[in-house]
Design a protein around this motif. Structure first.
Motif, short mmCIF file in Angstrom:
data_model
loop_
_atom_site.label_atom_id
_atom_site.label_comp_id
_atom_site.label_asym_id
_atom_site.label_seq_id
_atom_site.Cartn_x
_atom_site.Cartn_y
_atom_site.Cartn_z
N ALA A 63 0.84 -1.20 0.00
CA ALA A 63 0.00 0.00 0.00
C ALA A 63 0.87 1.25 0.00
CB ALA A 63 -0.94 0.00 1.20
N VAL A 64 1.95 1.24 0.75
CA VAL A 64 2.86 2.38 0.77
C VAL A 64 3.50 2.57 -0.60
CG1 VAL A 64 5.02 3.26 1.76
CG2 VAL A 64 3.31 2.21 3.23
N ALA A 65 3.85 1.48 -1.26
CA ALA A 65 4.45 1.58 -2.59
C ALA A 65 3.46 2.17 -3.59
CB ALA A 65 4.92 0.20 -3.06
N VAL A 66 2.20 1.76 -3.52
CA VAL A 66 1.19 2.29 -4.42
C VAL A 66 0.96 3.78 -4.17
CG1 VAL A 66 -1.26 2.19 -4.99
CG2 VAL A 66 0.05 0.11 -4.82
N VAL A 67 0.91 4.18 -2.90
CA VAL A 67 0.74 5.60 -2.56
C VAL A 67 1.93 6.40 -3.08
CG1 VAL A 67 0.66 7.22 -0.62
CG2 VAL A 67 -0.77 5.19 -0.61
N PHE A 68 3.13 5.87 -2.94
CA PHE A 68 4.31 6.57 -3.44
C PHE A 68 4.23 6.77 -4.95
CE2 PHE A 68 8.44 6.20 -5.53
CZ PHE A 68 9.03 7.36 -5.05
N VAL A 69 3.84 5.72 -5.67
CA VAL A 69 3.75 5.84 -7.13
C VAL A 69 2.70 6.86 -7.53
CG1 VAL A 69 3.08 4.58 -9.21
CG2 VAL A 69 4.67 3.55 -7.61
N VAL A 70 1.55 6.86 -6.85
CA VAL A 70 0.49 7.82 -7.17
C VAL A 70 0.98 9.24 -6.99
CG1 VAL A 70 -1.73 8.71 -6.36
CG2 VAL A 70 -1.44 6.27 -6.78
N PHE A 71 1.59 9.54 -5.86
CA PHE A 71 2.04 10.91 -5.62
C PHE A 71 3.25 11.28 -6.48
CE2 PHE A 71 -0.58 10.47 -1.83
CZ PHE A 71 -1.27 11.67 -1.89
N ASP A 72 4.07 10.30 -6.81
CA ASP A 72 5.19 10.57 -7.70
C ASP A 72 4.70 10.94 -9.09
OD1 ASP A 72 7.97 10.72 -8.12
OD2 ASP A 72 7.92 8.80 -9.16
N LEU A 73 3.73 10.21 -9.61
CA LEU A 73 3.16 10.53 -10.92
C LEU A 73 2.44 11.88 -10.91
CD1 LEU A 73 1.83 7.09 -12.12
CD2 LEU A 73 3.73 8.39 -13.03
N GLU A 74 1.75 12.17 -9.83
CA GLU A 74 1.07 13.46 -9.75
C GLU A 74 2.07 14.61 -9.73
OE1 GLU A 74 -1.65 13.22 -6.49
OE2 GLU A 74 -3.11 12.11 -7.68
N ALA A 75 3.21 14.42 -9.09
CA ALA A 75 4.24 15.46 -9.10
C ALA A 75 4.76 15.67 -10.52
CB ALA A 75 5.38 15.08 -8.16
N VAL A 76 4.94 14.59 -11.27
CA VAL A 76 5.39 14.71 -12.66
C VAL A 76 4.34 15.46 -13.48
CG1 VAL A 76 5.86 13.40 -14.76
CG2 VAL A 76 6.89 12.71 -12.60
N PHE A 77 3.06 15.14 -13.29
CA PHE A 77 2.00 15.83 -14.02
C PHE A 77 1.97 17.32 -13.67
CE2 PHE A 77 -0.47 11.66 -14.40
CZ PHE A 77 0.06 11.43 -15.65
N LEU A 78 2.24 17.66 -12.42
CA LEU A 78 2.26 19.08 -12.04
C LEU A 78 3.41 19.82 -12.74
CD1 LEU A 78 1.36 19.00 -8.25
CD2 LEU A 78 -0.03 19.83 -10.13
N PHE A 79 4.55 19.18 -12.86
CA PHE A 79 5.66 19.81 -13.56
C PHE A 79 5.33 20.01 -15.04
CE2 PHE A 79 8.45 18.31 -10.04
CZ PHE A 79 8.94 19.55 -9.68
N VAL A 80 4.73 18.99 -15.64
CA VAL A 80 4.35 19.11 -17.05
C VAL A 80 3.32 20.22 -17.23
CG1 VAL A 80 3.20 17.90 -18.94
CG2 VAL A 80 4.95 16.74 -17.61
#
Length: 121
Positions: A63-80
């Protein structure tokens, strides 16, 4: 061509390819038979000396790994989004607001469910 239409076509192509790959893997892929030997833990070809000492990884770490991936991808989307927002319009700000609201809702859900608290204990 409208950029949103191009994005939707690209997204549909990606999802279609992934679905096709998964379906073909299910149909054409190998189907190994389960056996007692395959279910044993594998450590450098040797059987473990004490089977009681072999621990499985608790499911809460996934669950922690999935949460990390979700927030990591959202950070990438914010930069884009920040790089693409050149002139900032009201629609772009509304889109950013919806995206940020979803991010806050996900964070609130993770916080209330105690996913991160359970791992640190």
């Amino acid at each position: 061509m409208d950029p949103y239409l191009a994005f939707l076509i690209y997204l549909a192509a990606i999802l279609g390819f992934v679905a096709l790959a998964l379906i073909l893997n299910r149909i054409l892929g190998p189907k190994p038979a389960r056996s007692a030997i395959k279910q044993e833990p594998f450590e450098c070809g040797a059987t473990p000396p004490d089977p009681v000492n072999v621990r499985r990884i608790p499911i809460k770490y996934y669950a922690v790994a999935v949460v990390f991936v979700v927030f990591d991808l959202e950070a990438v989307f914010l930069f884009v989004w920040a790089l693409a927002a050149q002139p900032v319009t009201g629609f772009m700000l509304a889109t950013f607001g919806v995206f940020t609201a979803l991010l806050v809702l996900i964070l609130a859900y993770v916080w209330r469910s105690g996913v991160l608290r359970d791992v640190t204990e």
